[in-house]
Design an enzyme around this catalytic site. Structure first.
Site, PDB file in Angstrom:
ATOM      1  N   GLU A 112      73.794  60.844  72.835  1.00  0.00           N
ATOM      2  CA  GLU A 112      74.095  62.161  72.269  1.00  0.00           C
ATOM      3  C   GLU A 112      73.514  63.199  73.231  1.00  0.00           C
ATOM      4  OE1 GLU A 112      73.520  64.632  68.098  1.00  0.00           O
ATOM      5  OE2 GLU A 112      71.874  63.384  68.813  1.00  0.00           O
ATOM      6  N   ASP A 155      71.044  53.038  66.101  1.00  0.00           N
ATOM      7  CA  ASP A 155      70.651  54.380  66.504  1.00  0.00           C
ATOM      8  C   ASP A 155      69.253  54.312  67.116  1.00  0.00           C
ATOM      9  OD1 ASP A 155      70.871  57.250  66.553  1.00  0.00           O
ATOM     10  OD2 ASP A 155      72.129  57.071  64.770  1.00  0.00           O
ATOM     11  N   HIS A 167      78.060  62.152  61.171  1.00  0.00           N
ATOM     12  CA  HIS A 167      77.123  62.496  60.082  1.00  0.00           C
ATOM     13  C   HIS A 167      76.590  63.928  60.187  1.00  0.00           C
ATOM     14  CE1 HIS A 167      74.615  61.427  63.466  1.00  0.00           C
ATOM     15  NE2 HIS A 167      73.576  61.986  62.868  1.00  0.00           N
ATOM     16  N   ASP A 168      76.776  64.577  61.342  1.00  0.00           N
ATOM     17  CA  ASP A 168      76.294  65.946  61.545  1.00  0.00           C
ATOM     18  C   ASP A 168      77.411  66.980  61.509  1.00  0.00           C
ATOM     19  OD1 ASP A 168      73.589  65.386  61.853  1.00  0.00           O
ATOM     20  OD2 ASP A 168      73.747  65.094  64.024  1.00  0.00           O
ATOM     21  N   ASP A 197      69.964  59.159  70.152  1.00  0.00           N
ATOM     22  CA  ASP A 197      69.859  60.488  69.560  1.00  0.00           C
ATOM     23  C   ASP A 197      69.312  61.495  70.586  1.00  0.00           C
ATOM     24  OD1 ASP A 197      70.004  61.998  67.011  1.00  0.00           O
ATOM     25  OD2 ASP A 197      67.846  62.237  67.323  1.00  0.00           O
ATOM     26  N   ASP A 208      72.693  50.945  50.959  1.00  0.00           N
ATOM     27  CA  ASP A 208      71.720  50.037  51.559  1.00  0.00           C
ATOM     28  C   ASP A 208      72.410  48.981  52.426  1.00  0.00           C
ATOM     29  OD1 ASP A 208      72.759  48.227  49.600  1.00  0.00           O
ATOM     30  OD2 ASP A 208      71.303  48.988  48.146  1.00  0.00           O
TER      31      ASP A 208
END
Length: 560
Positions: free
Chosen positions: A256, A98, A329-330, A199, A29
């Site tokens: 991205e 993001d 993260h991907d 994104d 968090d």
């Protein structure tokens, strides 16, 4: 070349769900991030890229947003966010949010209204089409498998979702929608954030005819990417966004952009284009892809990696700018993907960091990379949480395109949950990430690999990253110098130079577990050499003309 702070920065990506849990509910968090701000300051990074913390039903771990101006309950409150932003700024660290505006959640108020009737004023804020000959409007396949079209009985039409059916695509052709998005972006920048990671931003403009895509052999659906990647109005939209929002602030922006080439990247990032500062490209991430994309997980060659990296280094050398990353993260953990996460974990992690951080561009570190966190191998598919992984497992095994064993091997190598296991802070239960039950299990190697251990060892990967970051601050040639590849055909050594005026750096990296000989190519003249950094101890007065490189060894020399 324009010299700017974002070119000289090092960015650290935080995936909040997995970073640090402050209240024992098993989910990382915002307060957890604030509690670790001194750690990031010690590492030396300049910017945090924070993966989504907005209100979301969490179908795709926060990349499905139901309210862009509220914080997800799991992560805390807007007060917590303001405290975190303040804590970062007090330490001289900037914050990049993001921005997910290709799609929203189907639980966003806009979509609820859009779906309510064909006459609703927000109907065309999303992409709705009638069926064609009793079928979907086109044959495109969604990123998370299945069709991109979802039928809505209430209005007898289909809506487009390039990702999950709970992530309907926003209709950027609608000027009122765009205005609303710019208003939201301005709101965050007024709050004091320092920029956006956007994104799949090169998907926002679609070919509005939605033609059928090419169907590969053995596939059910067509490839729609030629009709939504780098679409017809993409540059117009981004220039408008820049004019309405970004130009008013001193920001950092990265888009991205899957499927983008260096030539296209120049259009996104050129200094006089007024669009973005840099893009994330995926060419090097696609090494080893096969008929089933990354799940095929074929072998790759060092010469292929060099070709890709060099094409981008040279392509954006004069205009535009590179983002430098090995994982996020991907993507799987870099030391497991391109290094050796067993007997040479420390050496190969340092070598990979050297190879990347010495290139031209802004380096990105993904949480845990700086302590050499590795991929995870869970025993059962039931232990995985990622929608992409679960959907691919189901589809590819049920259609007998891959066996369960093959699929698990691919997930171990390339699945997104490799990056999403909790940050390993210490050797206590759950790696010190939480006092509760973590939302996804911690990698069992947390007792050997953790922050506390790294901070207690002066030779650790952490301090090596700290030194790389410091070197970038002290040497303009690392930031702005031209890149030139050496030993193009060598399958073991990746070597290159960086040149800025009279200053020249030589970077040598052994990508294998074998010792190998490096011979300095003719034509590189120097009077003396100074070792700037290496991942093995090196004796005084070592000649650079011929070097016996140890397994995964890396060296950087300044040539005088």
């Amino acid at each position: 070349m324009n010299q700017t702070w974002w070119k000289e920065s090092v960015v650290y990506q935080i995936y909040p769900r997995s970073f640090m849990d402050s209240n024992g509910d098993g989910i990382g968090d915002i307060k957890g991030i604030t509690s670790r701000m001194d750690y990031l300051k010690e590492l030396g990074i300049d910017v945090i890229w924070l993966s989504p913390v907005f209100k979301s039903p969490n179908d795709d771990n926060g990349y499905d947003i139901s309210d862009y101006q509220k914080i997800m309950d799991d992560f805390g409150t807007m007060e917590d966010f303001d405290e975190m932003l303040d804590a970062a700024h007090q330490r001289g660290i900037k914050l990049m949010m993001d921005l997910v505006v290709n799609h929203s959640s189907d639980e966003h108020q806009w979509f609820i209204e859009s779906k309510s009737s064909k006459d609703n004023e927000k109907r065309d804020w999303y992409i709705w089409k009638p069926g064609k000959d009793g079928k979907e409007p086109s044959n495109w396949e969604a990123a998370f498998k299945g069709s991109v079209w979802e039928y809505d009985e209430g209005t007898d039409e289909y809506y487009l979702h390039l990702f999950s059916k709970k992530q309907p695509d926003l209709n950027w052709e609608n000027p009122r929608l765009r205005k609303e998005i710019y208003k939201m972006m301005n709101w965050w920048l007024e709050k004091g954030i320092d920029g956006f990671r956007m994104d799949v931003i090169n998907f926002i403009s679609k070919d509005t005819d939605y033609p059928d895509g090419k169907v590969a052999e053995g596939k059910k659906y067509g490839d729609g990417s030629p009709y939504f990647m780098n679409g017809p109005r993409i540059h117009e939209f981004l220039q408008e966004m820049n004019k309405e929002v970004l130009s008013k602030y001193d920001t950092i922006t990265v888009g991205e952009a899957p499927g983008v080439t260096p030539e296209e990247a120049k259009l996104y990032t050129g200094s006089d284009r007024n669009e973005l500062h840099m893009v994330f490209q995926f060419e090097h991430m696609g090494l080893g892809d096969g008929p089933e994309g990354k799940w095929s997980n074929l072998s790759w060659k060092l010469t292929d990696l060099k070709k890709v990296m060099t094409r981008w280094q040279k392509g954006l050398e004069e205009d535009g700018w590179n983002s430098l990353y090995w994982n996020n993260h991907d993507q799987p953990r870099v030391v497991s993907r391109f290094g050796n996460d067993k007997e040479y974990r420390v050496e190969s992690a340092k070598m990979l960091a050297t190879c990347l951080h010495m290139m031209q561009g802004t380096p990105y570190i993904y949480q845990g990379e700086e302590i050499g966190m590795t991929n995870v191998q869970f025993d059962s598919i039931d232990q995985y949480r990622d929608i992409e992984t679960l959907n691919a497992f189901k589809e590819l095994t049920s259609e007998n395109r891959m066996s369960e064993e093959e699929m698990m091997a691919s997930i171990y190598a390339r699945g997104r949950d490799n990056a999403r296991t909790p940050m390993q802070w210490n050797a206590e239960e759950h790696g010190g990430f939480t006092e509760g039950t973590p939302w996804i299990e911690v990698n069992p190697n947390y007792k050997e690999i953790n922050v506390e251990k790294a901070l207690g060892d002066q030779e650790s990967i952490f301090y090596y990253y700290q030194k790389l970051i410091k070197l970038r601050k002290e040497n303009k040639a690392i930031v702005y110098g031209n890149y030139d590849l050496l030993l193009e055909d060598d399958e073991q050594i990746y070597a290159y130079t960086r040149t800025l005026g009279e200053e020249k750096l030589l970077i040598i990296c052994n990508f294998t577990k074998d010792s190998t000989l490096f011979t300095l190519p003719s034509g590189i003249e120097y009077n003396s050499s100074e070792l700037l950094i290496s991942n093995y101890a090196i004796g005084e007065g070592t000649s650079i003309d011929s070097i016996e490189m140890k397994p995964f060894e890396a060296r950087v020399y300044k040539l005088n």
